[in-house]
Design a protein around this motif. Structure first.
Motif, PDB file in Angstrom:
ATOM      1  N   ALA A 148       0.811  -1.217   0.000  1.00 20.75           N
ATOM      2  CA  ALA A 148       0.000   0.000   0.000  1.00 20.75           C
ATOM      3  C   ALA A 148       0.847   1.272   0.000  1.00 20.75           C
ATOM      4  N   GLN A 149       2.175   1.126   0.113  1.00 19.11           N
ATOM      5  CA  GLN A 149       3.050   2.294   0.174  1.00 19.11           C
ATOM      6  C   GLN A 149       3.748   2.528  -1.163  1.00 19.11           C
ATOM      7  N   ASP A 150       3.898   3.784  -1.516  1.00 20.67           N
ATOM      8  CA  ASP A 150       4.672   4.117  -2.706  1.00 20.67           C
ATOM      9  C   ASP A 150       6.135   3.746  -2.501  1.00 20.67           C
ATOM     10  N   ASN A 151       6.737   3.187  -3.540  1.00 20.11           N
ATOM     11  CA  ASN A 151       8.169   2.863  -3.553  1.00 20.11           C
ATOM     12  C   ASN A 151       8.574   1.812  -2.523  1.00 20.11           C
ATOM     13  N   CYS A 152       7.617   0.962  -2.114  1.00 24.02           N
ATOM     14  CA  CYS A 152       7.940  -0.201  -1.295  1.00 24.02           C
ATOM     15  C   CYS A 152       7.600  -1.458  -2.096  1.00 24.02           C
ATOM     16  N   ASN A 153       8.330  -2.521  -1.843  1.00 27.97           N
ATOM     17  CA  ASN A 153       8.099  -3.769  -2.570  1.00 27.97           C
ATOM     18  C   ASN A 153       8.403  -4.948  -1.647  1.00 27.97           C
ATOM     19  N   PRO A 154       7.375  -5.585  -1.072  1.00 35.34           N
ATOM     20  CA  PRO A 154       7.611  -6.690  -0.144  1.00 35.34           C
ATOM     21  C   PRO A 154       8.156  -7.944  -0.815  1.00 35.34           C
ATOM     22  N   ASP A 155       8.090  -8.004  -2.149  1.00 36.85           N
ATOM     23  CA  ASP A 155       8.552  -9.182  -2.884  1.00 36.85           C
ATOM     24  C   ASP A 155       9.960  -9.007  -3.455  1.00 36.85           C
ATOM     25  N   ILE A 156      10.627  -7.930  -3.073  1.00 33.14           N
ATOM     26  CA  ILE A 156      11.896  -7.588  -3.712  1.00 33.14           C
ATOM     27  C   ILE A 156      12.954  -8.670  -3.523  1.00 33.14           C
ATOM     28  N   LEU A 157      13.022  -9.305  -2.358  1.00 29.89           N
ATOM     29  CA  LEU A 157      14.040 -10.330  -2.123  1.00 29.89           C
ATOM     30  C   LEU A 157      13.802 -11.541  -3.018  1.00 29.89           C
ATOM     31  N   ILE A 158      12.556 -11.857  -3.287  1.00 30.61           N
ATOM     32  CA  ILE A 158      12.219 -12.986  -4.154  1.00 30.61           C
ATOM     33  C   ILE A 158      12.522 -12.630  -5.600  1.00 30.61           C
ATOM     34  N   GLU A 159      12.168 -11.421  -5.997  1.00 29.78           N
ATOM     35  CA  GLU A 159      12.417 -10.978  -7.369  1.00 29.78           C
ATOM     36  C   GLU A 159      13.905 -10.892  -7.670  1.00 29.78           C
ATOM     37  N   GLN A 160      14.695 -10.600  -6.653  1.00 31.14           N
ATOM     38  CA  GLN A 160      16.141 -10.414  -6.846  1.00 31.14           C
ATOM     39  C   GLN A 160      16.960 -11.629  -6.404  1.00 31.14           C
ATOM     40  N   GLU A 161      16.312 -12.740  -6.140  1.00 31.11           N
ATOM     41  CA  GLU A 161      17.030 -13.929  -5.676  1.00 31.11           C
ATOM     42  C   GLU A 161      18.097 -14.353  -6.685  1.00 31.11           C
ATOM     43  N   GLY A 162      19.292 -14.605  -6.177  1.00 36.77           N
ATOM     44  CA  GLY A 162      20.388 -15.040  -7.035  1.00 36.77           C
ATOM     45  C   GLY A 162      21.136 -13.912  -7.713  1.00 36.77           C
ATOM     46  N   LYS A 163      20.672 -12.687  -7.543  1.00 40.94           N
ATOM     47  CA  LYS A 163      21.328 -11.539  -8.164  1.00 40.94           C
ATOM     48  C   LYS A 163      22.209 -10.825  -7.149  1.00 40.94           C
ATOM     49  N   ASP A 164      23.253 -10.183  -7.637  1.00 41.08           N
ATOM     50  CA  ASP A 164      24.111  -9.389  -6.772  1.00 41.08           C
ATOM     51  C   ASP A 164      23.351  -8.168  -6.273  1.00 41.08           C
ATOM     52  N   ASN A 165      23.856  -7.584  -5.184  1.00 38.12           N
ATOM     53  CA  ASN A 165      23.271  -6.331  -4.703  1.00 38.12           C
ATOM     54  C   ASN A 165      23.352  -5.272  -5.789  1.00 38.12           C
ATOM     55  N   ASN A 166      22.305  -4.511  -5.914  1.00 42.80           N
ATOM     56  CA  ASN A 166      22.235  -3.497  -6.963  1.00 42.80           C
ATOM     57  C   ASN A 166      21.363  -2.351  -6.477  1.00 42.80           C
ATOM     58  N   PRO A 167      21.434  -1.188  -7.146  1.00 41.47           N
ATOM     59  CA  PRO A 167      20.655  -0.016  -6.695  1.00 41.47           C
ATOM     60  C   PRO A 167      19.159  -0.271  -6.619  1.00 41.47           C
ATOM     61  N   HIS A 168      18.624  -1.065  -7.546  1.00 46.35           N
ATOM     62  CA  HIS A 168      17.179  -1.357  -7.547  1.00 46.35           C
ATOM     63  C   HIS A 168      16.793  -2.111  -6.278  1.00 46.35           C
ATOM     64  N   LYS A 169      17.526  -3.147  -5.954  1.00 42.56           N
ATOM     65  CA  LYS A 169      17.248  -3.937  -4.755  1.00 42.56           C
ATOM     66  C   LYS A 169      17.433  -3.094  -3.495  1.00 42.56           C
ATOM     67  N   THR A 170      18.532  -2.340  -3.449  1.00 39.38           N
ATOM     68  CA  THR A 170      18.827  -1.508  -2.281  1.00 39.38           C
ATOM     69  C   THR A 170      17.745  -0.466  -2.045  1.00 39.38           C
ATOM     70  N   LYS A 171      17.270   0.137  -3.124  1.00 38.92           N
ATOM     71  CA  LYS A 171      16.238   1.171  -3.016  1.00 38.92           C
ATOM     72  C   LYS A 171      14.992   0.631  -2.313  1.00 38.92           C
ATOM     73  N   TYR A 172      14.500  -0.513  -2.781  1.00 38.05           N
ATOM     74  CA  TYR A 172      13.260  -1.032  -2.217  1.00 38.05           C
ATOM     75  C   TYR A 172      13.459  -1.622  -0.832  1.00 38.05           C
ATOM     76  N   MET A 173      14.599  -2.236  -0.591  1.00 42.00           N
ATOM     77  CA  MET A 173      14.862  -2.735   0.764  1.00 42.00           C
ATOM     78  C   MET A 173      14.942  -1.589   1.759  1.00 42.00           C
ATOM     79  N   ASP A 174      15.622  -0.520   1.380  1.00 44.28           N
ATOM     80  CA  ASP A 174      15.733   0.645   2.264  1.00 44.28           C
ATOM     81  C   ASP A 174      14.349   1.235   2.554  1.00 44.28           C
ATOM     82  N   ASN A 175      13.518   1.337   1.520  1.00 44.10           N
ATOM     83  CA  ASN A 175      12.173   1.883   1.704  1.00 44.10           C
ATOM     84  C   ASN A 175      11.309   0.959   2.568  1.00 44.10           C
TER      85      ASN A 175
END
Length: 327
Positions: A148-175
Motif C-alpha cells: 500500500a506504500q509508494d516505492n515499497c516492494n515486499p517481494d523484492i528479495l524474491i524478485e532479486q534472488e540469485g542476483k548481486d546487490n544493486n541499486p534497484h534492490k537496495t532502493k526497495y529494501m531501504d524503503n
C-alpha cells in the motif's frame, strides 16, 4: 479503423495488470501463504510464553526486582536490561567418533540462539548471537501494508534472488525497512517491545545461556521452523507468479497488435478492453484496480489504533467476502 499496434507502453500496462490479476487468483500457493500468515501471531505468542516461563525459572521476579534496586541505588552497577533474544540449552547427546573412527554418543550441552525480534534469525542450525537479519519474514508478514506504500516492494528479495546487490534492490529494501521501522519506530518498535524481558547479566545473550528441558528446546526449534515455512510459502507463491509473468512478457513481446494481447489476457481470466489500455496511464491499471485501491485505502487508516491481530482478521474477512462475491 485498423488494428492498433502494440507498443512498449501498452505492453507495460497489460503486464502490470496481469501481475495484479495473478496475485488475486485463488491458487494453492496463495492459500498456503494466507493460512500460514493467519497463524503467525499465535505461534509467536505461544513460543514467547514458553520462553518467558524458561527465563523466569532462572531469573525470578524477585531477582529482577533486586537487580533493579541495586542498579538504581549504585551508579557503578549496570546489571539488568531488556532483551528479546536468548541462548537456551539442555543436556543431551552428540554423535562423536573415537580414535578408530567408530561412532559413539557422548553427553553434551545442546545450545541454540532464539531471537524474538521482528527480523530475528530463523536458521535452526545457527548458534550465533550475531546472525543475519531475516528480512524476508517481516516482508512476508506485512506484505499488504508494504504494497500500500509508494516505492515499497515486499517481494523484492524474491524478485532479486540469485542476483548481486544493486541499486534497484537496495532502493526497495531501504524503503521497506524505513516503513516497517526498528527498535525506535513503526512496526518494529511495536513488535520488539511486545517480545522483550528484563534479564540479568552481561550485554550479550551468549554470556547468559539459560537451561531448559529437551521438550521445551524442541518446541522452540519447531517455532523457528514454522516461521521459516511461512517465509517459504511467500517465496513459493510469488515465485510462481514471477514464472508466469516471464512467459507473459515473452508472449507480449512477440505480439504486434493490441488485440492479440487482449486475447491473451482474456484466455488467462482477465477481461480488459483496448480502451482501458489506451486511456489509462502506465500505473493506473495497477493502482486503481478495485482490490488494490481498497488495500491502499485500508493501509492509510487506523494504523496506530488497530492491532496486528485485528488487521489480519479484517483481511481474512475481506477475502472471504470477495470469494463469496465471485462464487
Amino acid at each position: 479503423m485498423g488494428r492498433i499496434r502494440l507498443n512498449q507502453e501498452y505492453r507495460n500496462k497489460i503486464a502490470n495488470r496481469m501481475r495484479v490479476h495473478l496475485e488475486q487468483e485463488d491458487t494453492v500457493e496463495k492459500k498456503e501463504y494466507d493460512n500460514l500468515k493467519a497463524e503467525q501471531i499465535d505461534i509467536n505468542d505461544n513460543a514467547w510464553e514458553l520462553a518467558k516461563k524458561i527465563v523466569r525459572r532462572h531469573y525470578t521476579p524477585e531477582d529482577v526486582k533486586m537487580a533493579y534496586h541495586l542498579q538504581n541505588k549504585f551508579e557503578n552497577v549496570s546489571t539488568i536490561a531488556k532483551d528479546s533474544c536468548f541462548h537456551f540449552h539442555y543436556m543431551g547427546e552428540k554423535e562423536t567418533r573415537d580414535y578408530d573412527n567408530n561412532v559413539k554418543m557422548e553427553e553434551a550441552t545442546i545450545e541454540k540462539h532464539f531471537d524474538f525480534r521482528l527480523n530475528g534469525d530463523l536458521d535452526t542450525e545457527n548458534n550465533s548471537s550475531h546472525s543475519r537479519d531475516d528480512r524476508g519474514y517481516s516482508y512476508a508478514l506485512f506484505r499488504d501494508e508494504l504494497k500500500a506504500q509508494d516505492n515499497c516492494n515486499p517481494d523484492i528479495l524474491i524478485e532479486q534472488e540469485g542476483k548481486d546487490n544493486n541499486p534497484h534492490k537496495t532502493k526497495y529494501m531501504d524503503n521497506n525497512n524505513k516503513y516497517l521501522g526498528d527498535d525506535e519506530t513503526g512496526y518494529g518498535k511495536e513488535w520488539n517491545e511486545k517480545y522483550q524481558l528484563d534479564l540479568i547479566g552481561r550485554e550479550y545473550c551468549r554470556d547468559r545461556s539459560i537451561a531448559c528441558t529437551e521438550q521445551e528446546f524442541m518446541m522452540l526449534i519447531d517455532w523457528k521452523k514454522q516461521k521459516s515455512a511461512f517465509v517459504m510459502a511467500h517465496e513459493k507463491w510469488i515465485g510462481s507468479i514471477l514464472k508466469q509473468m516471464k512467459e507473459i512478457k515473452i508472449g507480449l513481446k512477440g505480439y504486434k497488435y493490441l488485440d492479440e494481447a487482449i486475447e491473451l489476457s482474456t484466455e488467462l481470466g482477465l477481461n480488459i478492453s483496448d480502451a482501458e489500455i489506451i486511456r489509462t496511464n502506465s500505473t493506473g491499471l495497477t493502482i486503481y484496480n478495485p482490490k488494490n485501491l481498497a488495500d491502499r485505502i485500508k493501509g492509510m487508516k487506523n494504523q496506530k489504533e488497530k492491532t496486528r491481530k485485528e488487521k489480519i482478521a479484517d483481511r481474512l474477512l475481506y477475502e472471504k467476502q470477495q470469494n463469496q462475491a465471485i462464487n
